[in-house]
Design a protein around this motif. Structure first.
Motif, PDB file in Angstrom:
ATOM      1  N   ALA A   1       0.844  -1.205   0.000  1.00 39.85           N
ATOM      2  CA  ALA A   1       0.000   0.000   0.000  1.00 39.85           C
ATOM      3  C   ALA A   1       0.876   1.251   0.000  1.00 39.85           C
ATOM      4  O   ALA A   1       0.574   2.217  -0.706  1.00 39.85           O
ATOM      5  N   ILE A   2       1.959   1.219   0.773  1.00 39.19           N
ATOM      6  CA  ILE A   2       2.887   2.357   0.795  1.00 39.19           C
ATOM      7  C   ILE A   2       3.414   2.602  -0.620  1.00 39.19           C
ATOM      8  O   ILE A   2       3.443   3.743  -1.100  1.00 39.19           O
ATOM      9  N   GLY A   3       3.809   1.543  -1.303  1.00 35.00           N
ATOM     10  CA  GLY A   3       4.287   1.665  -2.679  1.00 35.00           C
ATOM     11  C   GLY A   3       3.228   2.232  -3.610  1.00 35.00           C
ATOM     12  O   GLY A   3       3.525   3.057  -4.471  1.00 35.00           O
ATOM     13  N   ASN A   4       1.986   1.808  -3.424  1.00 41.09           N
ATOM     14  CA  ASN A   4       0.892   2.323  -4.256  1.00 41.09           C
ATOM     15  C   ASN A   4       0.646   3.799  -4.000  1.00 41.09           C
ATOM     16  O   ASN A   4       0.347   4.552  -4.923  1.00 41.09           O
ATOM     17  N   TYR A   5       0.765   4.236  -2.756  1.00 37.02           N
ATOM     18  CA  TYR A   5       0.623   5.671  -2.445  1.00 37.02           C
ATOM     19  C   TYR A   5       1.740   6.463  -3.123  1.00 37.02           C
ATOM     20  O   TYR A   5       1.516   7.513  -3.704  1.00 37.02           O
ATOM     21  N   GLU A   6       2.960   5.932  -3.018  1.00 37.23           N
ATOM     22  CA  GLU A   6       4.117   6.638  -3.561  1.00 37.23           C
ATOM     23  C   GLU A   6       4.070   6.784  -5.077  1.00 37.23           C
ATOM     24  O   GLU A   6       4.607   7.752  -5.619  1.00 37.23           O
ATOM     25  N   THR A   7       3.445   5.850  -5.753  1.00 34.72           N
ATOM     26  CA  THR A   7       3.370   5.896  -7.215  1.00 34.72           C
ATOM     27  C   THR A   7       2.030   6.449  -7.697  1.00 34.72           C
ATOM     28  O   THR A   7       1.746   6.404  -8.898  1.00 34.72           O
ATOM     29  N   ASN A   8       1.239   6.940  -6.781  1.00 33.70           N
ATOM     30  CA  ASN A   8      -0.079   7.518  -7.086  1.00 33.70           C
ATOM     31  C   ASN A   8      -1.052   6.519  -7.713  1.00 33.70           C
ATOM     32  O   ASN A   8      -2.004   6.910  -8.372  1.00 33.70           O
ATOM     33  N   LYS A   9      -0.831   5.234  -7.500  1.00 38.08           N
ATOM     34  CA  LYS A   9      -1.779   4.219  -7.958  1.00 38.08           C
ATOM     35  C   LYS A   9      -3.013   4.205  -7.070  1.00 38.08           C
ATOM     36  O   LYS A   9      -4.095   3.853  -7.505  1.00 38.08           O
TER      37      LYS A   9
END
Length: 69
Positions: free
Chosen positions: A33-41
């Motif tokens: 989820a952190i990765g998805n936030y960071e990539t604006n997904k």
């Protein structure tokens, strides 16, 4: 008016020397989820943004950049 919202979470996290897994563990959020936030997904809700801001010692507003499209 069209606005683009860019998440600056990655910059804040890296400045603290944290991995996505480390940050996720601190706020009880999956590292994916952190990765998805960071990539604006995925857009984070206000409660998640508040938790992350507290852990990263910043304001919620510091986690975002706003631009007119």
């Amino acid at each position: 008016m069209d606005v683009i919202v860019i998440c600056k979470l990655r910059d804040r996290r890296k400045a603290q020397g944290l991995s996505q897994r480390d940050l996720g563990a601190l706020v009880n959020i999956d590292h994916k989820a952190i990765g998805n936030y960071e990539t604006n997904k995925t857009k984070m809700n206000i409660l998640t943004a508040a938790k992350l801001a507290i852990v990263l010692n910043c304001k919620i507003d510091d986690l975002y950049e706003y631009r007119r499209n």
